[in-house]
Design a protein around this motif. Sequence first.
Motif, mmCIF file in Angstrom:
data_model
loop_
_atom_site.group_PDB
_atom_site.id
_atom_site.type_symbol
_atom_site.label_atom_id
_atom_site.label_comp_id
_atom_site.label_asym_id
_atom_site.label_seq_id
_atom_site.Cartn_x
_atom_site.Cartn_y
_atom_site.Cartn_z
ATOM 1 N N THR A 54 0.834 -1.195 0.000
ATOM 2 C CA THR A 54 0.000 0.000 0.000
ATOM 3 C C THR A 54 0.873 1.251 0.000
ATOM 4 O OG1 THR A 54 -0.080 0.181 2.413
ATOM 5 C CG2 THR A 54 -1.735 -1.250 1.359
ATOM 6 N N ASP A 55 0.276 2.372 -0.366
ATOM 7 C CA ASP A 55 1.011 3.634 -0.306
ATOM 8 C C ASP A 55 1.490 3.904 1.114
ATOM 9 O OD1 ASP A 55 0.340 3.825 -2.944
ATOM 10 O OD2 ASP A 55 -0.783 5.703 -2.766
ATOM 11 N N GLU A 56 0.653 3.600 2.105
ATOM 12 C CA GLU A 56 1.023 3.849 3.498
ATOM 13 C C GLU A 56 2.247 3.028 3.890
ATOM 14 O OE1 GLU A 56 -2.064 3.254 2.402
ATOM 15 O OE2 GLU A 56 -2.735 5.360 2.605
ATOM 16 N N GLU A 57 2.331 1.814 3.400
ATOM 17 C CA GLU A 57 3.494 0.985 3.707
ATOM 18 C C GLU A 57 4.750 1.532 3.028
ATOM 19 O OE1 GLU A 57 1.266 -3.309 4.422
ATOM 20 O OE2 GLU A 57 1.790 -2.680 2.376
ATOM 21 N N ILE A 58 4.630 1.941 1.783
ATOM 22 C CA ILE A 58 5.778 2.517 1.078
ATOM 23 C C ILE A 58 6.258 3.778 1.787
ATOM 24 C CG2 ILE A 58 6.521 3.576 -1.099
ATOM 25 C CD1 ILE A 58 4.519 1.649 -2.497
ATOM 26 N N LYS A 59 5.314 4.527 2.340
ATOM 27 C CA LYS A 59 5.657 5.781 3.031
ATOM 28 C C LYS A 59 6.207 5.559 4.434
ATOM 29 C CE LYS A 59 2.232 8.319 0.353
ATOM 30 N NZ LYS A 59 0.879 8.953 0.369
ATOM 31 N N LEU A 60 6.313 4.308 4.871
ATOM 32 C CA LEU A 60 7.061 4.053 6.105
ATOM 33 C C LEU A 60 8.491 4.547 5.964
ATOM 34 C CD1 LEU A 60 5.862 0.425 6.980
ATOM 35 C CD2 LEU A 60 5.393 2.506 8.300
ATOM 36 N N PHE A 61 9.003 4.557 4.731
ATOM 37 C CA PHE A 61 10.354 5.056 4.480
ATOM 38 C C PHE A 61 10.365 6.237 3.519
ATOM 39 C CE2 PHE A 61 14.250 4.695 1.744
ATOM 40 C CZ PHE A 61 15.109 5.297 2.644
ATOM 41 N N HIS A 62 9.623 6.151 2.409
ATOM 42 C CA HIS A 62 9.707 7.175 1.370
ATOM 43 C C HIS A 62 8.759 8.347 1.647
ATOM 44 C CE1 HIS A 62 12.352 4.929 -1.267
ATOM 45 N NE2 HIS A 62 11.609 3.857 -1.065
ATOM 46 N N ASP A 63 9.187 9.556 1.252
ATOM 47 C CA ASP A 63 8.365 10.760 1.398
ATOM 48 C C ASP A 63 7.112 10.682 0.528
ATOM 49 O OD1 ASP A 63 10.019 11.939 3.211
ATOM 50 O OD2 ASP A 63 10.812 13.472 1.848
ATOM 51 N N HIS A 64 6.049 11.308 1.014
ATOM 52 C CA HIS A 64 4.796 11.384 0.261
ATOM 53 C C HIS A 64 5.033 12.005 -1.114
ATOM 54 C CE1 HIS A 64 0.531 12.186 -0.564
ATOM 55 N NE2 HIS A 64 0.912 13.396 -0.924
ATOM 56 N N ALA A 65 5.793 13.104 -1.160
ATOM 57 C CA ALA A 65 6.005 13.806 -2.435
ATOM 58 C C ALA A 65 6.720 12.902 -3.438
ATOM 59 C CB ALA A 65 6.811 15.085 -2.203
ATOM 60 N N TYR A 66 7.640 12.084 -2.954
ATOM 61 C CA TYR A 66 8.364 11.180 -3.852
ATOM 62 C C TYR A 66 7.440 10.096 -4.390
ATOM 63 C CZ TYR A 66 11.581 7.581 -5.468
ATOM 64 O OH TYR A 66 12.212 6.629 -6.223
ATOM 65 N N VAL A 67 6.634 9.506 -3.538
ATOM 66 C CA VAL A 67 5.706 8.470 -3.987
ATOM 67 C C VAL A 67 4.742 9.035 -5.028
ATOM 68 C CG1 VAL A 67 3.894 6.853 -3.266
ATOM 69 C CG2 VAL A 67 5.901 7.207 -1.811
ATOM 70 N N GLU A 68 4.258 10.237 -4.792
ATOM 71 C CA GLU A 68 3.353 10.871 -5.756
ATOM 72 C C GLU A 68 4.071 11.148 -7.073
ATOM 73 O OE1 GLU A 68 0.012 11.256 -5.375
ATOM 74 O OE2 GLU A 68 0.461 10.012 -3.616
ATOM 75 N N ALA A 69 5.356 11.508 -7.003
ATOM 76 C CA ALA A 69 6.129 11.744 -8.230
ATOM 77 C C ALA A 69 6.282 10.448 -9.029
ATOM 78 C CB ALA A 69 7.497 12.319 -7.881
ATOM 79 N N VAL A 70 6.536 9.348 -8.350
ATOM 80 C CA VAL A 70 6.648 8.053 -9.033
ATOM 81 C C VAL A 70 5.320 7.698 -9.701
ATOM 82 C CG1 VAL A 70 7.031 5.573 -8.723
ATOM 83 C CG2 VAL A 70 8.469 7.219 -7.503
#
Length: 389
Positions: A54-70
Amino acid sequence: MTCTAKYIFSEDLLHYHFHKDHPFDQKRVLLTTELLQYAGLLNDSDIVPPRKATDEEIKLFHDHAYVEAVKRASKQSLPEQEAVEFGLGTEDTPIFPDMHHASAFLVGGTLTAVDEVLSGRAKHVSNLGGGLHHGFKRKASGFCIYNDGAIAIRYIREKYNLRVLYVDTDAHHGDGVQWAFYDDPNVCTFSIHETGRYLFPGTGNVNERGIKKGHGYSFNLPVDAFTEDESFLCVFTTALKEIAAFFKPDIIVSQNGADAHCYDPLSHLCCTMTIYETIPQLTHQLAHQYCNGKWIALGGGGYDMWRVAPRAWAQVWNVMHLGLPASGPLPEKWISKWKEKSPVALPTHWEDDPSIVPYIPRKEEISEKNDISLRQLLKYTTLNTPADK
């Protein structure tokens, strides 16, 4: 020793694909899986499909802005200037369609492995499609979009509150995972790799030891270019045994890059399959000694995908499942299926012929340099050196 082990795989792990000429090719995972199946070493009952993180799991480490950029890059809607700021669209890490979706399955595969082990369903689990250790909090790097190892360790810390030993044997320094936990005394990172004097990412010096409360929990063992099996295994075995005794982990996460082999086109090390038989055996031993067997193994680098990565990664599973590496001839069915597609002659045995290693006139000097690095590593810890024992 036969242990309860599980193998994470589905075709969802194969969609992480930059382009046909890129050195990072997840076909390695398929080649490994079929090698094991055709050898009768992997059954359908051993395989667990990965879930999508999930996005929430990915954001355990990565910034929200980076995930949205991907996500935007996945839909070809991220401007070039913005992409470069996030390390996307580079020669190393180009943009490809649905890259978020594909990357989320690699992360989910590693999280599936964590839950299989920590639910008690298995002692050991491999996700050879993972191990993307160069990804940073808000930036892609070195073929790695999301850092599944760092995410999984955060997941372990937050959900299970266990002390994690991360062991990285890729030829390239495990920089992304190291920096993620550089101030955390509950995560001990150990990376053995070719010295950064010659190889990406240029970091991983012995004096990178951690900061604040994490000082003394980061360990690096850079080895010299053209290091061969004997020297590699000597310093690796000594260092890992000492580090495990010092840290006494609750669980081990290993990144098993297969690019220290002399055939690998992106590194300058001169090892053979011998190290890929020994590395998982030592990790397995220490997992049972300190962690009641809890061990999660990831893939990583390995750019000779025909001759090296399938055998090296298959041996991780063989040790997990049976306690020993395989030996002797490879299955003829596997060789027959892939030999016409391989640009090089496929190996016929699990082991390498020692003659594949080129003559290295500096062998003694290289071994001496590696021994110095080992002594420096041990000096920087609270451990005794072997000479003191």
